[in-house]
Design an enzyme around this catalytic site. Structure first.
Site, PDB file in Angstrom:
ATOM      1  N   VAL A  35      -3.172  85.837 120.688  1.00 27.62           N
ATOM      2  CA  VAL A  35      -2.913  85.253 119.976  1.00 27.62           C
ATOM      3  C   VAL A  35      -1.749  86.630 119.125  1.00 27.62           C
ATOM      4  CG1 VAL A  35      -2.759  84.825 117.015  1.00 27.62           C
ATOM      5  CG2 VAL A  35      -4.584  83.776 118.635  1.00 27.62           C
ATOM      6  N   PHE A  52      -3.287  77.344 116.610  1.00 27.58           N
ATOM      7  CA  PHE A  52      -3.566  76.066 117.635  1.00 27.58           C
ATOM      8  C   PHE A  52      -3.545  76.289 119.438  1.00 27.58           C
ATOM      9  CE2 PHE A  52      -3.152  74.719 113.326  1.00 27.58           C
ATOM     10  CZ  PHE A  52      -4.659  73.553 113.321  1.00 27.58           C
ATOM     11  N   GLU A 101      -5.934  79.884 125.164  1.00 29.23           N
ATOM     12  CA  GLU A 101      -6.118  80.452 125.912  1.00 29.23           C
ATOM     13  C   GLU A 101      -5.502  79.987 127.556  1.00 29.23           C
ATOM     14  OE1 GLU A 101      -9.183  83.041 126.260  1.00 29.23           O
ATOM     15  OE2 GLU A 101      -8.737  83.909 124.241  1.00 29.23           O
ATOM     16  N   LYS A 105      -7.510  73.932 110.513  1.00 32.37           N
ATOM     17  CA  LYS A 105      -7.919  74.887 112.273  1.00 32.37           C
ATOM     18  C   LYS A 105     -10.023  74.527 112.118  1.00 32.37           C
ATOM     19  CE  LYS A 105      -8.308  77.667 115.182  1.00 32.37           C
ATOM     20  NZ  LYS A 105      -7.517  77.330 116.360  1.00 32.37           N
ATOM     21  N   PHE A 114     -11.241  66.279 126.770  1.00 33.69           N
ATOM     22  CA  PHE A 114     -11.737  66.806 126.061  1.00 33.69           C
ATOM     23  C   PHE A 114     -13.702  65.835 126.176  1.00 33.69           C
ATOM     24  CE2 PHE A 114     -12.262  70.607 124.271  1.00 33.69           C
ATOM     25  CZ  PHE A 114     -10.990  71.052 124.473  1.00 33.69           C
ATOM     26  N   GLY A 140     -20.653  69.588 131.411  1.00 33.68           N
ATOM     27  CA  GLY A 140     -19.973  70.492 131.876  1.00 33.68           C
ATOM     28  C   GLY A 140     -21.764  71.577 131.619  1.00 33.68           C
ATOM     29  N   CYS A 194     -13.306  81.196 120.499  1.00 38.13           N
ATOM     30  CA  CYS A 194     -13.627  80.351 118.512  1.00 38.13           C
ATOM     31  C   CYS A 194     -14.758  79.196 119.273  1.00 38.13           C
ATOM     32  CB  CYS A 194     -11.932  79.600 119.426  1.00 38.13           C
ATOM     33  SG  CYS A 194     -10.357  81.108 119.792  1.00 38.13           S
ATOM     34  N   LYS A 226     -12.706  79.344 130.884  1.00 41.39           N
ATOM     35  CA  LYS A 226     -12.416  78.184 131.118  1.00 41.39           C
ATOM     36  C   LYS A 226     -10.764  79.020 132.105  1.00 41.39           C
ATOM     37  CE  LYS A 226      -9.062  78.120 127.655  1.00 41.39           C
ATOM     38  NZ  LYS A 226      -8.395  77.022 126.198  1.00 41.39           N
TER      39      LYS A 226
HETATM   40  N1  LIG Z   1      -8.095  83.625 121.352  1.00 41.76           N
HETATM   41  C1  LIG Z   1      -7.902  82.780 120.850  1.00 41.76           C
HETATM   42  O1  LIG Z   1      -7.265  81.004 122.344  1.00 41.76           O
HETATM   43  C2  LIG Z   1      -6.950  81.799 119.164  1.00 41.76           C
HETATM   44  C3  LIG Z   1      -7.083  80.968 119.226  1.00 41.76           C
HETATM   45  C4  LIG Z   1      -6.060  80.937 118.351  1.00 41.76           C
HETATM   46  C5  LIG Z   1      -6.527  81.392 117.123  1.00 41.76           C
HETATM   47  N2  LIG Z   1      -7.978  82.621 116.779  1.00 41.76           N
HETATM   48  C6  LIG Z   1      -7.848  83.691 115.791  1.00 41.76           C
HETATM   49  O2  LIG Z   1      -6.724  84.756 115.671  1.00 41.76           O
HETATM   50  C7  LIG Z   1      -7.434  85.825 115.407  1.00 41.76           C
HETATM   51  C8  LIG Z   1      -7.321  86.373 116.385  1.00 41.76           C
HETATM   52  O3  LIG Z   1      -8.328  86.255 117.954  1.00 41.76           O
HETATM   53  P1  LIG Z   1      -7.701  87.466 119.411  1.00 41.76           P
HETATM   54  O4  LIG Z   1      -8.399  86.518 120.558  1.00 41.76           O
HETATM   55  O5  LIG Z   1      -6.058  87.357 119.634  1.00 41.76           O
HETATM   56  O6  LIG Z   1      -8.639  88.393 119.155  1.00 41.76           O
HETATM   57  P2  LIG Z   1      -7.718  89.382 119.717  1.00 41.76           P
HETATM   58  O7  LIG Z   1      -9.512  90.117 119.577  1.00 41.76           O
HETATM   59  O8  LIG Z   1      -7.227  89.342 121.318  1.00 41.76           O
HETATM   60  O9  LIG Z   1      -7.356  90.739 119.259  1.00 41.76           O
HETATM   61  C9  LIG Z   1      -7.502  91.221 117.959  1.00 41.76           C
HETATM   62  C10 LIG Z   1      -6.750  92.070 117.688  1.00 41.76           C
HETATM   63  O10 LIG Z   1      -6.286  92.971 116.784  1.00 41.76           O
HETATM   64  C11 LIG Z   1      -6.567  94.218 116.250  1.00 41.76           C
HETATM   65  N3  LIG Z   1      -6.956  95.029 115.245  1.00 41.76           N
HETATM   66  C12 LIG Z   1      -8.159  95.115 114.382  1.00 41.76           C
HETATM   67  N4  LIG Z   1      -8.001  95.079 113.342  1.00 41.76           N
HETATM   68  C13 LIG Z   1      -6.978  95.856 112.703  1.00 41.76           C
HETATM   69  C14 LIG Z   1      -6.032  95.835 112.394  1.00 41.76           C
HETATM   70  N5  LIG Z   1      -6.640  96.406 111.141  1.00 41.76           N
HETATM   71  N6  LIG Z   1      -4.829  96.344 112.629  1.00 41.76           N
HETATM   72  C15 LIG Z   1      -4.563  96.193 113.545  1.00 41.76           C
HETATM   73  N7  LIG Z   1      -4.889  95.942 114.518  1.00 41.76           N
HETATM   74  C16 LIG Z   1      -6.280  95.300 114.552  1.00 41.76           C
HETATM   75  C17 LIG Z   1      -7.379  94.555 117.168  1.00 41.76           C
HETATM   76  O11 LIG Z   1      -7.554  96.095 118.116  1.00 41.76           O
HETATM   77  C18 LIG Z   1      -7.222  93.778 118.669  1.00 41.76           C
HETATM   78  O12 LIG Z   1      -6.648  94.095 119.213  1.00 41.76           O
HETATM   79  C19 LIG Z   1      -9.136  85.330 115.868  1.00 41.76           C
HETATM   80  O13 LIG Z   1      -9.424  85.165 114.222  1.00 41.76           O
HETATM   81  C20 LIG Z   1      -9.034  84.162 115.980  1.00 41.76           C
HETATM   82  O14 LIG Z   1     -10.063  83.073 115.687  1.00 41.76           O
HETATM   83  C21 LIG Z   1      -7.311  82.651 118.008  1.00 41.76           C
END
Ligand SMILES: NC(=O)c1ccc[n+]([C@@H]2O[C@H](COP(=O)([O-])OP(=O)(O)OC[C@H]3O[C@@H](n4cnc5c(N)ncnc54)[C@H](O)[C@@H]3O)[C@@H](O)[C@H]2O)c1
Length: 441
Positions: free
Chosen positions: A11, A155, A158, A210, A255, A259, A266, A327
């Site tokens: 994100v 929202f 990936e 969310k 959706f 599967g 998430c 996915k």
């Molecule tokens: N991945 C998705 O598709 C998606 C979509 C919507 C929302 N989200 C939400 O967004 C958030 C992040 O998800 P993601 O998939 O990007 O996670 P991720 O694990 O890919 O990335 C999180 C990053 O934060 C870093 N981090 C942790 N603590 C830190 C700090 N104190 N300071 C700086 N960096 C720090 C980690 O090293 C890591 O690189 C989650 O809450 C997730 O639920 C994810």
């Protein structure tokens, strides 16, 4: 605008890159030195279509920078967007330690007004906790600096993250502070030029929106999976049923694919976290408990079919897997159903040859030292010496394969299609045994 992104994962990196692409001056902070070093050297640590050129051109233009220096991150942006992970805690609730740590660092180091934006998926009430944590840090310094905390859940999906961020269907901002709301309105104005997508609402509503969205999508999937299992018993074909109900505009086609269960970083954790919050609020969500239960069962559906065909013990057998990522168009293996299938097959004594167009390297790391799992670098190589093929992820390149080659390579030859990519009748004609999910035998 000057924007700092705290947490440069799926994100954070997409958000930072897309904001820089609109002309903002973005500094992405992460504590993972390896990740930041890679980004500084021009390498993208994740697979996300379309992301690399955006990162490159904005890095080259000097609008997108990366750091591990927390103080530099806090100093850079009036906007501090928190996009750190919120993994599930032992009781299923979202673990907020990274969010709170990020908030505390901002409170400890800020020297000017800051808008702190929660982009991470966090339970209702988290903005209040962030506000308290920042306030405590400022109080400890005897500082009376001003700050705002808003909720701006993300929202993006990936695999289509850039497209989703650039053309969002909604931008949700939960805020009780007009000045902060206006700052975000300006930030997001370039992403909504043809119509307004900005929805300002109460902070708690934004936080709940969310979870409600992901819970609704997970519910559709579990509903279709249960119906698919029923269709098999009743001699119906879930693909026909899917088309029949999807045509109803109140239902729609999105959706509705049965599967092998939902996975990823998430849905599983968000469904759990919402249940936990609801339980704590004294209003348990019974429906979601069922959604989760159905999903857990569904992850074993291919194992059940494989055992029904080959017997309880699979000792001496080898299975080809096409797709490992949770996915298509991602290399993300978090909670991927493939991991459950692989564990089941190994438990039953089988070996596995798996291929994924993007997640191969991540899978090779995950299964390093596991001699019974070979991660190979082509779909064809996965078939070598295998009894049967399991389709696990619906990557485009698996949609129209060379069935004669499959037939020639497989010992059985049988396909266990966890994504219903193929037509049962067509495969029968080719002399390939076919097992879909909810398809008529
Ligand atoms: N991945 C998705 O598709 C998606 C979509 C919507 C929302 N989200 C939400 O967004 C958030 C992040 O998800 P993601 O998939 O990007 O996670 P991720 O694990 O890919 O990335 C999180 C990053 O934060 C870093 N981090 C942790 N603590 C830190 C700090 N104190 N300071 C700086 N960096 C720090 C980690 O090293 C890591 O690189 C989650 O809450 C997730 O639920 C994810």
């Amino acid at each position: 605008m000057r924007v700092s992104i705290v947490g440069t994962g799926y994100v954070g990196l997409v958000t930072g890159a897309c904001l820089a692409d609109m002309g903002n001056d973005v500094l992405c902070l992460d504590l993972d030195a390896g990740k930041i070093a890679a980004l500084q050297a021009g390498r993208i640590p994740i697979f996300e279509p379309g992301l690399e050129p955006i990162v490159r051109r904005n890095r080259d233009a000097g609008r997108l920078n990366f750091t591990t220096d927390v103080a530099a991150g806090v100093a850079h942006g009036e906007l501090q967007m928190i996009a750190v992970g919120t993994p599930p805690d032992e009781d299923g609730s979202a673990d907020l330690q990274h969010v709170i740590a990020a908030a505390r660092a901002i409170g400890r180091l800020m020297t000017d007004y800051r808008v702190i934006v929660n982009k991470s998926t966090v339970p209702v009430g988290t903005a209040d906790k962030v506000r308290k944590a920042v306030g405590e840090e400022l109080a400890a310094r005897g500082s009376s600096l001003q700050f705002s905390v808003v909720s701006n859940p993300e929202f993006l999906k990936e695999g289509a993250a850039v497209e989703d961020f650039m053309r969002p269907d909604r931008i949700i901002v939960g805020s009780d502070d007009e000045r902060a709301t206006e700052t975000l309105r300006r930030l997001y104005a370039p992403f909504q030029r043809n119509r307004e997508r900005f929805m300002a609402m109460g902070v708690h509503s934004a936080e709940l929106t969310k979870y409600a969205a992901n819970a609704m999508l997970a519910t559709r999937i579990s509903f279709m999976n249960e119906l698919a299992n029923l269709a098999e018993r009743m001699g119906a074909d879930i693909e026909e049923v899917r088309r029949g109900i999807g045509a109803d505009p109140r239902i729609g086609f999105h959706f509705l694919y049965p599967g092998i269960g939902y996975g990823g970083s998430c849905f599983p954790k968000d469904v759990k976290a919402l249940q936990r919050s609801a339980f704590e609020a004294g209003a348990p969500l019974e429906l979601l408990a069922a959604v989760e239960g159905v999903n857990e069962r569904q992850k074993h559906v291919l194992t059940t079919k494989i055992r029904a065909r080959f017997g309880e013990s699979l000792a001496g057998r080898c299975f080809a897997l096409w797709g490992i990522a949770f996915k298509p168009n991602t290399d993300d293996l978090r909670e991927a159903p493939s991991r459950v299938l692989i564990a089941d097959l190994l438990d039953a004594g089988a070996t596995v040859r798996a291929y994924d167009p993007a997640a191969g390297a991540a899978a090779a790391r995950l299964y390093a030292g596991e001699r019974r799992v070979a991660i190979v670098d082509s779909a064809r190589a996965a078939l070598k010496g295998a009894d049967a093929l399991a389709i696990v992820t619906e990557w485009q390149e698996f949609r129209s394969p060379d069935f004669n080659a499959i037939k020639a390579e497989l010992r059985a030859p049988a396909i266990f299609d966890g994504r219903n990519l193929y037509e049962p009748a067509a495969l029968r004609e080719l002399g390939i045994e076919y097992h879909g999910v909810g398809r008529r035998a």
